[in-house]
Design a protein around this motif. Sequence first.
Motif, short mmCIF file in Angstrom:
data_model
loop_
_atom_site.label_atom_id
_atom_site.label_comp_id
_atom_site.label_asym_id
_atom_site.label_seq_id
_atom_site.Cartn_x
_atom_site.Cartn_y
_atom_site.Cartn_z
N SER A 19 0.83 -1.21 0.00
CA SER A 19 0.00 0.00 0.00
C SER A 19 0.86 1.25 0.00
O SER A 19 0.44 2.31 -0.45
CB SER A 19 -0.95 0.00 1.20
OG SER A 19 -0.24 -0.13 2.40
N GLU A 20 2.11 1.11 0.48
CA GLU A 20 3.02 2.26 0.51
C GLU A 20 4.46 1.77 0.54
O GLU A 20 4.78 0.81 1.24
CB GLU A 20 2.72 3.09 1.76
CG GLU A 20 3.47 4.37 1.87
CD GLU A 20 3.08 5.19 3.09
OE1 GLU A 20 3.58 6.29 3.20
OE2 GLU A 20 2.28 4.71 3.92
N LYS A 21 5.31 2.43 -0.24
CA LYS A 21 6.76 2.18 -0.18
C LYS A 21 7.38 3.42 0.44
O LYS A 21 7.31 4.51 -0.11
CB LYS A 21 7.34 1.94 -1.57
CG LYS A 21 6.95 0.61 -2.18
CD LYS A 21 7.65 0.38 -3.49
CE LYS A 21 7.27 -0.96 -4.08
NZ LYS A 21 7.95 -1.21 -5.37
N LEU A 22 7.97 3.25 1.63
CA LEU A 22 8.55 4.38 2.34
C LEU A 22 9.94 4.69 1.81
O LEU A 22 10.58 3.85 1.18
CB LEU A 22 8.62 4.07 3.84
CG LEU A 22 7.28 3.74 4.50
CD1 LEU A 22 7.50 3.33 5.94
CD2 LEU A 22 6.35 4.94 4.43
N TRP A 69 8.43 -1.54 3.06
CA TRP A 69 7.16 -1.63 2.35
C TRP A 69 6.07 -1.85 3.38
O TRP A 69 6.15 -2.75 4.21
CB TRP A 69 7.15 -2.79 1.37
CG TRP A 69 8.09 -2.64 0.21
CD1 TRP A 69 8.93 -1.59 -0.06
CD2 TRP A 69 8.30 -3.58 -0.84
NE1 TRP A 69 9.64 -1.83 -1.21
CE2 TRP A 69 9.26 -3.05 -1.71
CE3 TRP A 69 7.76 -4.82 -1.11
CZ2 TRP A 69 9.70 -3.72 -2.84
CZ3 TRP A 69 8.19 -5.49 -2.24
CH2 TRP A 69 9.15 -4.94 -3.11
N THR A 118 4.59 -4.54 8.09
CA THR A 118 5.58 -3.75 7.38
C THR A 118 6.80 -4.65 7.17
O THR A 118 7.25 -5.32 8.09
CB THR A 118 5.99 -2.51 8.19
OG1 THR A 118 4.82 -1.72 8.44
CG2 THR A 118 7.00 -1.66 7.43
N ARG A 132 8.37 8.43 8.49
CA ARG A 132 8.09 8.67 7.07
C ARG A 132 9.15 9.48 6.45
O ARG A 132 9.75 10.27 6.51
CB ARG A 132 6.74 9.38 6.92
CG ARG A 132 5.66 8.62 7.64
CD ARG A 132 4.76 7.95 6.70
NE ARG A 132 3.82 7.14 7.48
CZ ARG A 132 3.48 5.95 7.15
NH1 ARG A 132 3.95 5.41 6.07
NH2 ARG A 132 2.63 5.26 7.85
#
Length: 108
Positions: free
Chosen positions: A55-58, A74, A80, A108
């Motif tokens: 859902s999100e790649k930091l 990820w 995570t 983040r």
Amino acid sequence: MKRYLSTLPLLALLACASAHADTLLIDRTKEQPAAMVPVRGQTASQVLATFGEPSEKLEPRGGQKRQWPTINRWVYPQFTVYFEKAKVIDVVANKASAEEVGPKPPIR
């Protein structure tokens, strides 16, 4: 007799306090059967093939010196994944709700 009467409210207070305890993330993970999560050593492509796009790649962290490897993260809804050189080094369960006590969210 007076001594016993003074301890009675204290015991009642302790009983109420323990009934209103927080839900800990570690307790939830021990209660539920082990969910399918990436295992240490898997490659990033294997994780993508098994779990799909995160859902999100930091943003990557580290890598300023040779001794400090770059760590990629990820975020999936339940966990995570942490990568070093495109290999899984750790998987951390995410909080299920805001009231659950557990790890802080990733920087983040």
